[in-house]
Design an enzyme around this catalytic site. Structure first.
Site, PDB file in Angstrom:
ATOM      1  N   ASN A   7      76.018  81.009   8.476  1.00 36.75           N
ATOM      2  CA  ASN A   7      75.582  80.393   9.736  1.00 36.75           C
ATOM      3  C   ASN A   7      76.646  80.712  10.790  1.00 36.75           C
ATOM      4  OD1 ASN A   7      74.838  78.770  11.842  1.00 36.75           O
ATOM      5  ND2 ASN A   7      74.904  76.849  10.691  1.00 36.75           N
ATOM      6  N   ARG A  90      71.281  82.333   8.957  1.00 37.71           N
ATOM      7  CA  ARG A  90      70.610  81.483   9.940  1.00 37.71           C
ATOM      8  C   ARG A  90      70.560  82.234  11.264  1.00 37.71           C
ATOM      9  NH1 ARG A  90      72.782  76.115  12.945  1.00 37.71           N
ATOM     10  NH2 ARG A  90      70.875  75.770  14.100  1.00 37.71           N
ATOM     11  N   HIS A 180      66.050  73.715  15.594  1.00 38.63           N
ATOM     12  CA  HIS A 180      66.276  72.896  14.382  1.00 38.63           C
ATOM     13  C   HIS A 180      65.109  73.062  13.404  1.00 38.63           C
ATOM     14  CE1 HIS A 180      68.760  69.729  16.826  1.00 38.63           C
ATOM     15  NE2 HIS A 180      69.590  70.543  16.185  1.00 38.63           N
ATOM     16  N   ARG A 241      74.363  67.236  25.971  1.00 37.27           N
ATOM     17  CA  ARG A 241      73.191  67.820  26.654  1.00 37.27           C
ATOM     18  C   ARG A 241      72.322  66.719  27.261  1.00 37.27           C
ATOM     19  NH1 ARG A 241      71.263  71.582  21.752  1.00 37.27           N
ATOM     20  NH2 ARG A 241      73.213  71.010  20.750  1.00 37.27           N
ATOM     21  N   GLU A 386      69.810  72.373   5.528  1.00 35.90           N
ATOM     22  CA  GLU A 386      69.347  73.647   6.072  1.00 35.90           C
ATOM     23  C   GLU A 386      69.806  74.821   5.213  1.00 35.90           C
ATOM     24  OE1 GLU A 386      70.900  71.859   9.713  1.00 35.90           O
ATOM     25  OE2 GLU A 386      69.580  73.222  10.797  1.00 35.90           O
TER      26      GLU A 386
END
Ligand code: ADP
Length: 400
Positions: A7, A90, A180, A241, A386
């Site tokens: 990742n 990923r 996601h 964010r 994940e």
């Protein structure tokens, strides 16, 4: 079969080596400060932790160090690099092209690079990590790309289109992509697996709440809608964010504060959210402490905003899907904060959501049903994984 999961971020490269026979993580770690100086942290399944500084001018050197630390020295978990049967990567953005995970070829790497405008911080280093991997492993080790956007590719047009002139969709592919996806797919599929349900007829809302947060509506096992949009800025309030704002605020503030597009983007992505509202911290734990112990108004407000927004999305997604089978919480906040889970479910009894408070309090970090047996809608904590999802896809695709 051992699968290495990679990742890569703009200045980091996280990895896990998973033995797929028993889905056991043999080792995992993180290469940080790539392009700055370099630091690797490596942990093995028998509890060893190794950390040292080493120069990482690019992702290639970081990747080479990962191979070295896995195969030699104190952190060694395999005798030879050949024991790694495949590598799963990923990837942030697959545009509309990659609707499922895909075996990596030179063409796939080029495509991922070509989507860099859509994922400027992630796609370039992820492609670089793939190239480094090919150099180190040669062409015989198969690699698979698993895209954060793929799971959301099943959204209907009415959910993913923005009401802008259609030409911008045609010219620039402006639409909602959602992110996601690997987590939403893992959690929704895991919920069905644990409860032995077939996907047909189920309507699940997955709340992935971490530094970055998103919610998705999963109907019949497929994504129907999600809160993140063209970029991972849309939707919920997050660590730094903003989440959704009226677009006019952007143009108004740019005029008032004489901000450039880059400055505006920086403000929305890095200075807003929990940090901007509370003026205190981007970390949810800090906010919970500050509101509970110091009655900090900004911290209270940021937490209130998050739970209010989550509640609104649960309601609106239930309406969009025409029903609700379950709500699943995941991510650092979703898995660990029983307080937030309770607050999000409060007042939703009219929708058939009834929390078991004792189960909720004891669930943190573990896979568990937290709704009362009489609850029409089940509520679960499902810790996301994940890396395992990426490794499973990798095995499936290379076995075809
Ligand atoms: P990322 O999106 O970077 O993967 P995580 O999913 O690890 O992030 O989530 C990190 C967030 O989870 C942080 O804001 C952290 O404060 C929050 N968190 C972790 N444990 C708790 C807890 N017990 N209560 C509230 N928030 C928590």
């Amino acid at each position: 079969m051992k699968v290495l999961v990679i990742n890569a971020g703009s200045s980091s490269l996280k990895y896990q080596l998973i033995d797929m026979q028993n889905e056991h993580v043999l080792a995992k770690g993180n290469c940080e400060r790539i392009g700055v100086d370099g630091l690797i942290t490596h942990k093995t399944d028998d509890g060893k932790k190794i950390q040292y500084e080493v120069a990482f001018p690019t992702h290639k050197e970081a990747f080479m160090e990962v191979v070295k630390v896995l195969t030699s020295g104190e952190g060694k978990v395999i005798g030879d690099v050949k024991e790694i049967s495949a590598v799963g990567h990923r990837v942030l953005h697959g545009s509309e092209v990659y609707k499922v995970s895909t075996k990596i070829t030179e063409k796939v790497i080029e495509d991922i690079e070509s989507f860099s405008e859509l994922g400027p911080l992630h796609n370039p280093p992820q492609a670089a990590a793939m190239r480094a991997c090919v150099e180190v492993f040669g062409k015989d080790t198969p690699m698979v790309a698993v895209f954060d956007t793929s799971f959301h590719q099943t959204m209907p047009e009415k959910a993913y289109m923005y009401a802008l002139p259609y030409e911008y969709y045609e010219k620039y592919h402006i639409r909602k992509y959602g992110f996601h996806g690997t987590s939403h797919r893992y959690v929704s599929a895991r919920y069905l697996e644990i409860t032995g349900k077939r996907p047909e007829g189920t309507r699940v809302v997955v709340c992935h709440l971490g530094n970055g947060s998103s919610i998705s509506a999963v109907k019949d096992g497929k994504c129907y809608d999600t809160t993140m949009g063209f970029t991972p800025l849309d939707g919920l309030i997050m660590g730094t964010r903003s989440g959704a704002v009226d677009p006019s605020v952007v143009t108004y503030l740019m005029n008032k504060e004489h901000m450039t597009p880059d400055e505006m983007s920086d403000m929305l992505n890095k200075k807003s959210g929990f940090l901007g509202v509370s003026g205190l911290s981007s970390d949810a734990r800090d906010l919970v402490n500050a509101k509970n112990n110091d009655h900090h108004h900004g911290a209270q407000l940021a937490c209130d905003m998050l739970r209010y927004q989550i509640k609104k999305y649960i309601g609106s997604y239930a309406a969009a899907m025409g029903g609700l089978t379950a709500v699943c919480f995941t991510g650092g906040i979703g898995e660990n904060s029983s307080e937030l889970r309770e607050e999000c479910c409060e007042g939703l009894e009219f929708m058939g959501i009834e929390l078991d408070k004792t189960a909720n309090e004891s669930a943190s970090g573990s896979e568990m049903m937290i709704s009362a047996p009489s609850s029409k809608v089940q509520v679960w904590v499902v810790p996301t994984n994940e890396e395992l999802m990426i490794a499973k896809d990798t095995v499936e695709i290379i076995s075809k």
